[in-house]
Structure formats: structure tokens, C-alpha cells
Design an enzyme around this catalytic site. Structure first.
Site, mmCIF file in Angstrom:
data_model
loop_
_atom_site.group_PDB
_atom_site.id
_atom_site.type_symbol
_atom_site.label_atom_id
_atom_site.label_comp_id
_atom_site.label_asym_id
_atom_site.label_seq_id
_atom_site.Cartn_x
_atom_site.Cartn_y
_atom_site.Cartn_z
ATOM 1 N N CYS A 1 -2.940 -16.380 -0.723
ATOM 2 C CA CYS A 1 -3.151 -17.334 -2.208
ATOM 3 C C CYS A 1 -2.141 -16.613 -3.717
ATOM 4 O O CYS A 1 -2.012 -16.656 -4.053
ATOM 5 C CB CYS A 1 -4.157 -16.965 -3.177
ATOM 6 S SG CYS A 1 -5.197 -18.593 -4.370
ATOM 7 N N GLU B 1 -0.293 4.014 -6.750
ATOM 8 C CA GLU B 1 -0.442 2.600 -8.025
ATOM 9 C C GLU B 1 0.644 3.324 -8.690
ATOM 10 O O GLU B 1 0.865 1.442 -9.250
ATOM 11 C CB GLU B 1 -2.250 2.886 -9.122
ATOM 12 C CG GLU B 1 -2.919 2.857 -7.597
ATOM 13 C CD GLU B 1 -3.535 1.273 -7.984
ATOM 14 O OE1 GLU B 1 -2.074 0.646 -8.113
ATOM 15 O OE2 GLU B 1 -3.998 1.228 -6.410
#
Length: 292
Positions: free
Chosen positions: A192, A36
Site C-alpha cells: 500500500c 528504531e
């Protein structure tokens, strides 16, 4: 709609998600935390090999905490934004000292670690430990804006609105909630997308408010454009750090001065590196990566 949306996203993700290291069953929480940190503003393809190197060299937080922070900066290489390396080293030190070398699972405990913000804390809790918390990055925000709100772009972040919106979509079962969190992010990353979204293969195309409205143009405030890298202070900072990474001893001032023709910009970049703790030294002693 929330239940239908969640079912479609989870099913699509289970069948179609990319095979990434940190998604493997049993992948360590420490590895997910490192991933992360590395994935912030850095493409997946560049992170995968560097993450493997870090885990092989520093398989636990204590292993990283035991070396000088300059070693973390050296190993960060060309991932960019090297302050993340210092923050990760500081987080490793905190985990080693306060949590018996185990990455905490509680969101508030994660937020207390150096360099860990709201997104990273929730991502680690959700993906490392299966905690049912909403996880919203820029990709998930885009899906929420289009599919649920009928807007072409998410616009500036609105955490107080977006986190409850994402949470309303999460199933009660933590394992399913994890799939919806990951699936929404994956959908925004691969289908998307910001430009030319692949609506023909979208698993929630029939539920999309933006599609139903005829794809209206986004009328809100545009996201700020990233400044050009070539010739920027970022480029000069990177050149200085690359020189220091390759050296075992302090680099003299004249060698630093030879790296860039604009002396004013070079001085500005070096001053910034010193201020950020990424470089230590002075004009008399020379400059090196931080040793402590």
C-alpha cells in the site's frame, strides 16, 4: 470488519514479511531500540549494515554510554540526521544508570528516555517485549486511511484519532496483536505504497474502503515536500561532520573554511552544529566531535 482485517493482515505477514534482522526471534531489545532510531527517515538497506556494526561494538547500553558522544556521531556515518546519534547515546546513558542496563518495557518509561517519542516507545514495547499497544508509523497510517476511511492519503498526523483506530484492530492476544501491528506497517511499506499501490496483491483488497469507493483522489492538505539536499545547509553540515569524523584531533578553522565556497552558509551550518552539540570548539582552538 476489525476481526477480519486483523486475521488477514496477521496471516499475510506471517507468510510474506521481509526477513529483517530486528524481526528475528530473540533479537535484543537494545538492538530493536537502536534500529528504531536508525530507521527514522533512513532506508532499511542503509540501516542493516550499520546496525550490525553498532551491536558488535556496543552490545549493551552501558557499552555505548562508556564512550564519548562524539564516538556515536562518528559511528553514525552517513545515515543522516546525526542528532539521532547524540540522542541514542543519551538514551544509553539513561538506561545504564536508571534501568540496570536493560531497555525498559513500559511505554511511559521509554518515553522518558532522550530522543524517544510516542512511535518509538510503542514500537519497542510491542516488538521487543510483546506489549499490546498500537504502533502507528506513516506506513500504517496510509493503510488505515485507505482501508478503513476511504481516503487516498493519511494527511497530517492525528495521533488522538489514529492510535485508538489502530488499537481497535488489535486482537486481545498480545502475540497476535504484535503481528497485526507489524503487518499493517509492512503492508504500507511494501504494497500500500504512496504512488502506484499494488492493489492486485493486497491481502485486504476486498475489505478496502478506498478501493470500494473507486479510488477517489485525496482532497486534503498535501504533505510538505522535503527540501532539496544538494546545496542545502544539510549538505554543508554533512561535509563538516565527515571531515571531523575522519580526524583524530581538532580541525583548524581554515580547513573548515575550505570545505564550502559560500562563507555565510558555511558559518550558518557550523553554528547549527555547535548549537546542536554535534561539534565543539571555536575559531581559535579548531573544531572536533564532542568528547563529553
Amino acid at each position: 470488519m476489525p476481526a477480519t482485517f486483523s486475521t488477514a493482515i496477521a496471516g499475510w505477514y506471517e507468510a510474506s514479511h521481509r526477513d529483517l534482522p530486528w524481526r528475528a526471534d530473540g533479537y535484543p531489545a537494545w538492538g530493536i531500540l537502536i534500529s528504531e532510531f536508525m530507521l527514522q527517515q533512513t532506508p532499511v538497506a542503509r540501516v542493516i549494515p550499520r546496525l550490525a556494526e553498532w551491536l558488535e561494538r556496543w552490545p549493551t547500553p552501558a557499552a555505548l554510554a562508556a564512550v564519548p558522544p562524539g564516538e556515536a556521531v562518528r559511528a553514525w556515518g552517513r545515515l543522516g540526521y546525526p542528532r539521532r546519534a547524540l540522542a541514542l547515546h543519551a538514551a544509553a546513558s539513561a538506561i545504564s544508570a536508571a534501568y540496570d542496563n536493560v531497555v525498559p518495557r513500559d511505554v511511559d518509561a521509554l518515553l522518558a528516555l532522550p530522543g524517544v517519542g510516542p512511535y518509538t516507545a510503542r514500537a519497542v514495547a510491542a516488538f521487543a517485549y510483546g506489549v499490546r499497544v498500537p504502533v502507528v508509523d506513516i506506513n500504517a497510517r496510509r493503510v488505515l486511511a485507505r482501508a478503513l476511511e476511504g481516503r487516498g492519503e493519511p494527511g497530517p498526523a492525528q495521533t488522538r484519532r489514529e492510535l485508538p483506530l489502530m488499537e481497535s484492530l488489535l486482537p486481545a492476544d498480545p502475540a497476535r496483536a504484535r503481528l497485526v501491528n507489524a503487518g499493517t506497517m509492512e503492508l504500507g511499506q511494501t504494497v500500500c505504497i504512496p504512488r502506484a499501490p499494488r492493489c492486485d496483491i493486497c491481502p485486504i483488497g476486498g475489505l478496502c474502503a478506498w478501493r470500494a469507493a473507486g479510488y477517489p483522489a485525496y482532497e486534503g492538505r498535501p504533505a510538505p515536500k522535503q527540501k532539496k539536499y544538494e546545496g542545502s545547509d544539510r549538505q554543508v553540515r554533512g561535509m563538516i561532520l565527515n571531515e571531523l569524523r575522519a580526524a583524530d584531533t581538532a580541525i583548524p578553522t581554515d580547513a573548515i573554511a575550505a570545505l564550502w565556497p559560500d562563507a555565510v552558509q558555511l558559518e550558518r551550518a557550523l553554528t547549527g552544529l555547535l548549537r546542536d552539540g554535534l561539534v565543539t570548539g571555536d575559531a581559535e582552538r579548531g573544531y572536533e566531535l564532542p568528547a563529553a
